[in-house]
Design a protein around this motif. Structure first.
Motif, PDB file in Angstrom:
ATOM      1  N   GLY A   1       1.445 -18.968  -6.921  1.00  0.00           N
ATOM      2  CA  GLY A   1       2.098 -17.884  -6.706  1.00  0.00           C
ATOM      3  C   GLY A   1       3.599 -18.171  -6.757  1.00  0.00           C
ATOM      4  O   GLY A   1       4.398 -17.329  -6.944  1.00  0.00           O
TER       5      GLY A   1
ATOM      6  N   THR B   1       1.639 -20.559  -1.656  1.00  0.00           N
ATOM      7  CA  THR B   1       1.013 -19.134  -2.073  1.00  0.00           C
ATOM      8  C   THR B   1       0.124 -19.394  -3.093  1.00  0.00           C
ATOM      9  O   THR B   1       0.331 -20.191  -4.047  1.00  0.00           O
ATOM     10  CB  THR B   1       2.108 -18.382  -2.301  1.00  0.00           C
ATOM     11  OG1 THR B   1       1.672 -16.810  -2.642  1.00  0.00           O
ATOM     12  CG2 THR B   1       3.227 -18.660  -3.262  1.00  0.00           C
ATOM     13  N   ARG B   2      -1.158 -18.837  -2.994  1.00  0.00           N
ATOM     14  CA  ARG B   2      -2.038 -18.660  -4.296  1.00  0.00           C
ATOM     15  C   ARG B   2      -2.232 -17.051  -4.490  1.00  0.00           C
ATOM     16  O   ARG B   2      -2.441 -16.316  -3.647  1.00  0.00           O
ATOM     17  CB  ARG B   2      -3.228 -19.496  -3.913  1.00  0.00           C
ATOM     18  CG  ARG B   2      -3.177 -20.801  -3.554  1.00  0.00           C
ATOM     19  CD  ARG B   2      -2.863 -21.516  -4.643  1.00  0.00           C
ATOM     20  NE  ARG B   2      -2.626 -23.007  -4.815  1.00  0.00           N
ATOM     21  CZ  ARG B   2      -1.614 -23.375  -4.284  1.00  0.00           C
ATOM     22  NH1 ARG B   2      -0.331 -22.844  -4.436  1.00  0.00           N
ATOM     23  NH2 ARG B   2      -1.720 -25.112  -4.314  1.00  0.00           N
ATOM     24  N   ARG B   3      -2.583 -16.907  -5.836  1.00  0.00           N
ATOM     25  CA  ARG B   3      -2.727 -15.362  -6.312  1.00  0.00           C
ATOM     26  C   ARG B   3      -3.422 -15.404  -7.441  1.00  0.00           C
ATOM     27  O   ARG B   3      -3.536 -16.501  -8.412  1.00  0.00           O
ATOM     28  CB  ARG B   3      -1.287 -14.766  -6.384  1.00  0.00           C
ATOM     29  CG  ARG B   3      -0.599 -14.872  -7.647  1.00  0.00           C
ATOM     30  CD  ARG B   3       0.691 -14.029  -7.510  1.00  0.00           C
ATOM     31  NE  ARG B   3       1.520 -14.531  -8.849  1.00  0.00           N
ATOM     32  CZ  ARG B   3       1.618 -13.550  -9.676  1.00  0.00           C
ATOM     33  NH1 ARG B   3       0.626 -12.548  -9.800  1.00  0.00           N
ATOM     34  NH2 ARG B   3       2.190 -13.935 -10.933  1.00  0.00           N
TER      35      ARG B   3
ATOM     36  N   TYR C   1      -2.158 -10.092 -11.762  1.00  0.00           N
ATOM     37  CA  TYR C   1      -2.608  -8.526 -11.403  1.00  0.00           C
ATOM     38  C   TYR C   1      -3.539  -8.097 -12.350  1.00  0.00           C
ATOM     39  O   TYR C   1      -4.574  -7.468 -11.835  1.00  0.00           O
ATOM     40  CB  TYR C   1      -1.313  -7.620 -11.139  1.00  0.00           C
ATOM     41  CG  TYR C   1      -1.339  -6.837 -10.112  1.00  0.00           C
ATOM     42  CD1 TYR C   1      -2.798  -6.074  -9.831  1.00  0.00           C
ATOM     43  CD2 TYR C   1      -0.333  -6.162  -9.600  1.00  0.00           C
ATOM     44  CE1 TYR C   1      -2.625  -4.818  -8.838  1.00  0.00           C
ATOM     45  CE2 TYR C   1      -0.283  -4.923  -8.736  1.00  0.00           C
ATOM     46  CZ  TYR C   1      -1.657  -4.663  -8.360  1.00  0.00           C
ATOM     47  OH  TYR C   1      -1.699  -3.402  -7.376  1.00  0.00           O
TER      48      TYR C   1
ATOM     49  N   CYS D   1      -0.223  -4.217   2.208  1.00  0.00           N
ATOM     50  CA  CYS D   1       0.444  -5.620   2.380  1.00  0.00           C
ATOM     51  C   CYS D   1       0.801  -5.623   4.010  1.00  0.00           C
ATOM     52  O   CYS D   1       1.156  -4.990   4.419  1.00  0.00           O
ATOM     53  CB  CYS D   1       1.671  -5.863   1.566  1.00  0.00           C
ATOM     54  SG  CYS D   1       2.461  -7.557   1.738  1.00  0.00           S
TER      55      CYS D   1
ATOM     56  N   ARG E   1      -0.685 -11.228   3.393  1.00  0.00           N
ATOM     57  CA  ARG E   1      -1.808 -11.026   2.451  1.00  0.00           C
ATOM     58  C   ARG E   1      -1.553  -9.461   1.587  1.00  0.00           C
ATOM     59  O   ARG E   1      -1.009  -8.590   2.334  1.00  0.00           O
ATOM     60  CB  ARG E   1      -3.104 -10.727   3.294  1.00  0.00           C
ATOM     61  CG  ARG E   1      -4.079 -10.198   2.424  1.00  0.00           C
ATOM     62  CD  ARG E   1      -5.376  -9.817   3.347  1.00  0.00           C
ATOM     63  NE  ARG E   1      -6.504  -8.907   2.781  1.00  0.00           N
ATOM     64  CZ  ARG E   1      -7.344  -9.582   2.144  1.00  0.00           C
ATOM     65  NH1 ARG E   1      -7.762 -10.857   2.505  1.00  0.00           N
ATOM     66  NH2 ARG E   1      -8.427  -9.108   1.660  1.00  0.00           N
TER      67      ARG E   1
ATOM     68  N   SER F   1      -2.979  -6.850  -1.096  1.00  0.00           N
ATOM     69  CA  SER F   1      -4.210  -6.829  -1.723  1.00  0.00           C
ATOM     70  C   SER F   1      -4.200  -5.243  -2.320  1.00  0.00           C
ATOM     71  O   SER F   1      -3.244  -4.605  -2.256  1.00  0.00           O
ATOM     72  CB  SER F   1      -5.454  -6.717  -0.711  1.00  0.00           C
ATOM     73  OG  SER F   1      -5.244  -5.531   0.272  1.00  0.00           O
TER      74      SER F   1
ATOM     75  N   LEU G   1      -5.358 -10.027  -3.795  1.00  0.00           N
ATOM     76  CA  LEU G   1      -4.343 -10.279  -4.772  1.00  0.00           C
ATOM     77  C   LEU G   1      -3.627 -11.637  -4.688  1.00  0.00           C
ATOM     78  O   LEU G   1      -3.532 -12.404  -5.576  1.00  0.00           O
ATOM     79  CB  LEU G   1      -3.554  -9.435  -5.203  1.00  0.00           C
ATOM     80  CG  LEU G   1      -2.620  -9.448  -6.563  1.00  0.00           C
ATOM     81  CD1 LEU G   1      -3.808  -9.574  -7.632  1.00  0.00           C
ATOM     82  CD2 LEU G   1      -1.807  -8.344  -6.827  1.00  0.00           C
ATOM     83  N   CYS G   2      -2.901 -11.712  -3.454  1.00  0.00           N
ATOM     84  CA  CYS G   2      -1.971 -12.850  -3.121  1.00  0.00           C
ATOM     85  C   CYS G   2      -2.000 -13.141  -1.709  1.00  0.00           C
ATOM     86  O   CYS G   2      -1.891 -12.091  -0.612  1.00  0.00           O
ATOM     87  CB  CYS G   2      -0.567 -12.170  -3.403  1.00  0.00           C
ATOM     88  SG  CYS G   2       0.528 -13.570  -3.288  1.00  0.00           S
TER      89      CYS G   2
ATOM     90  N   LEU H   1       6.957 -12.119  -4.108  1.00  0.00           N
ATOM     91  CA  LEU H   1       6.043 -10.829  -4.429  1.00  0.00           C
ATOM     92  C   LEU H   1       6.905 -10.202  -5.939  1.00  0.00           C
ATOM     93  O   LEU H   1       5.985  -9.316  -6.493  1.00  0.00           O
ATOM     94  CB  LEU H   1       6.111  -9.780  -3.588  1.00  0.00           C
ATOM     95  CG  LEU H   1       5.126 -10.200  -2.482  1.00  0.00           C
ATOM     96  CD1 LEU H   1       5.318  -8.961  -1.251  1.00  0.00           C
ATOM     97  CD2 LEU H   1       3.652 -10.078  -2.785  1.00  0.00           C
TER      98      LEU H   1
ATOM     99  N   VAL I   1       4.637 -10.256  -9.070  1.00  0.00           N
ATOM    100  CA  VAL I   1       3.609  -9.225  -9.006  1.00  0.00           C
ATOM    101  C   VAL I   1       3.850  -7.818  -9.123  1.00  0.00           C
ATOM    102  O   VAL I   1       3.406  -7.294  -9.929  1.00  0.00           O
ATOM    103  CB  VAL I   1       2.784  -9.303  -7.402  1.00  0.00           C
ATOM    104  CG1 VAL I   1       1.898  -8.294  -7.266  1.00  0.00           C
ATOM    105  CG2 VAL I   1       2.249 -10.736  -7.175  1.00  0.00           C
TER     106      VAL I   1
END
Length: 476
Positions: free
Chosen positions: A36, A53-55, A58, A99, A121, A123, A157-158, A174, A177
């Motif tokens: 992320g 962070t991992r994501r 989109y 979120c 989180r 989503s 998502l993240c 973010l 994203v």
């Protein structure tokens, strides 16, 4: 075999195309889980971000979610008598974004010092798919998510280890994203569904946010602000005097304009006058949230307030001014003991959804009334809860026009009576002040349903439910 199957199920294994190509987004279709922080080497003060962070990208995640719904989309076309080969364009997908912070998720075992580790989180949920066939004037909905508040329909998502109150880090993580989201709104997806290439456009609604996150993303002052409601410009005093009549709702563009006034102060106004002009905007809004109500946190907020009312009624606060802290503690202990004994409700440090659902019942009021000395006050409490329970289905229903048409039709009348009750028998508590969630209950429900449709389906419960799963996996 498991590795191959995992790659097929996770985003990053589908072929697709955007027309026009997304701005500043890779055209690669096979990106799975990514860092992320990629593309963001350092923070403003040139030090590495102290977070993990991992994501998913989109657009890649949305493609995977649509492919999971491939059979449902094809079934919807057939059920509506639409020719498969004739419907290759005009598809519209509604996305709910959520979120929320997950609190402390550090591992509770093992040696070494206790390191505070908070997570957030982000989503999304595919709420519906509709299509406007060639030559037709009316759009047809071919898929509606049957369980919009289930963790099974909520796609992560993240995930990031960051405190949701850390505005700078949250914004930086973010921002890519939201840049991808903005690019997708200006393009259309070409994806194979049912063996034919079809074009989809996406519409996003950021509704799965609690009040704290809405204020964070829209640049508003924290919840203790004079400007009590993130939906309108009402101050606390004004809202308590004018409980039911709605104000003009805020919006993202207006918040951006007010931030510029706050930042530049073009007319060199004093701080108090400037703050009154921008109505509580104190930071740059970085994410557009849909001006609506989150039903889950709404229930929790109102239950918290009722819990305090119960304590005040046990101690007959309407007859006395400024009770001591020890007295308040004794009333709370008596209330907790009674609820535990009669309803098996264990005391909680912080109100949660399950406790709120059990507390906001007529059974709970009857249990509390056993501790209230005055019969007149007991009747007022019963009436307060009875009216509340008549209003609740309207914002909890996925389709109030079908599920509770009578309550929907009578909502303004019931809310007016409820407001009168708060401002007369309970005036000692709401004289010149009112909570954010009570304001929303009284003033904003009918206008939001009239503008956007149901509120209950757009809640954040699907994003909240996986928090326990996440902490369980961390401990494993």
């Amino acid at each position: 075999t498991l590795s191959v199957r995992r790659k097929e199920l996770l985003p990053g294994s589908r072929r697709f195309e955007w027309q026009p190509a997304l701005k500043n987004v890779s055209t690669s279709c096979d990106e799975g889980i990514i860092n992320g922080l990629s593309g963001w080497a350092s923070s403003l003060d040139e030090t590495p971000a102290d977070t993990i962070t991992r994501r998913f990208r989109y657009d890649v995640a949305l493609v995977s979610a649509l492919k999971d719904l491939e059979e449902d989309i094809m079934d919807g076309l057939r059920e509506n008598g639409m020719e498969d080969s004739a419907c290759t364009s005009g598809f519209r997908v509604m996305i709910k974004e959520s979120c929320d912070g997950m609190g402390d998720v550090r591992q509770k075992h093992g040696g070494g010092p206790a390191v505070p580790e908070k997570a957030v989180r982000f989503s999304f949920t595919v709420m519906s798919v509709s299509v406007l066939a060639d030559g037709e004037e009316k759009e047809v909905t071919i898929f509606t998510e049957p369980k919009p508040n289930s963790e099974m329909s909520c796609k992560p998502l993240c995930l990031m280890f960051v405190d949701e109150s850390d505005h700078e880090t949250l914004t930086a993580i973010l921002w890519p994203v939201f840049a991808e989201r903005k690019a997708m709104k200006e393009s259309r997806l070409i994806l194979s569904i049912g063996g034919l290439a079809r074009s989809f456009r996406f519409h996003f609604k950021g509704t799965g946010f609690n009040q704290k996150m809405v204020r964070e993303m829209e640049g508003l002052e924290a919840s203790g602000s004079t400007y009590v409601c993130p939906l309108c410009d009402s101050g606390r005093g004004e809202a308590s005097q004018n409980m039911v009549l709605p104000s003009v709702p805020r919006n993202h563009d207006e918040n951006l304009e007010r931030y510029e006034i706050w930042r530049t102060n073009p007319f060199f106004e004093p701080a108090d006058e400037l703050r009154d002009q921008v109505k509580g905007v104190s930071a740059k809004p970085f994410k557009e949230t849909h001006p609506t109500l989150d039903a889950l946190h709404w229930d929790i907020g109102n239950a918290t307030e009722f819990y305090k009312i119960f304590q005040d009624e046990i101690g007959e606060v309407f007859q006395r001014a400024n009770p001591s802290r020890e007295e308040r503690r004794s009333w709370r202990a008596a209330l907790d003991k009674q609820l535990r004994k009669k309803m098996k409700l264990k005391p909680v440090m912080r109100m949660n959804g399950n406790y709120a659902r059990k507390l906001m019942t007529e059974e709970a009021v009857e249990v509390v009334c056993e501790l209230v000395p005055s019969e007149e006050r007991r009747e007022a409490l019963r009436e307060l809860m009875r009216l509340y329970l008549q209003m609740k289905p309207v914002w909890r229903a996925s389709c109030p026009a079908k599920e509770c048409p009578d309550q929907l039709w009578r909502y303004r009348f019931i809310s007016q009576r409820w407001g009168d009750l708060l401002s007369s028998p309970f005036k000692y508590r709401y004289n010149g002040k009112i909570t954010n969630y009570l304001r929303k209950t009284l003033a904003h429900v009918p206008e939001i349903i009239q503008r956007d449709g149901p509120i209950g389906a757009w809640a954040s419960e699907g994003n909240e439910s996986p928090d326990k799963l996440f902490m369980l996996f961390r401990n494993m």
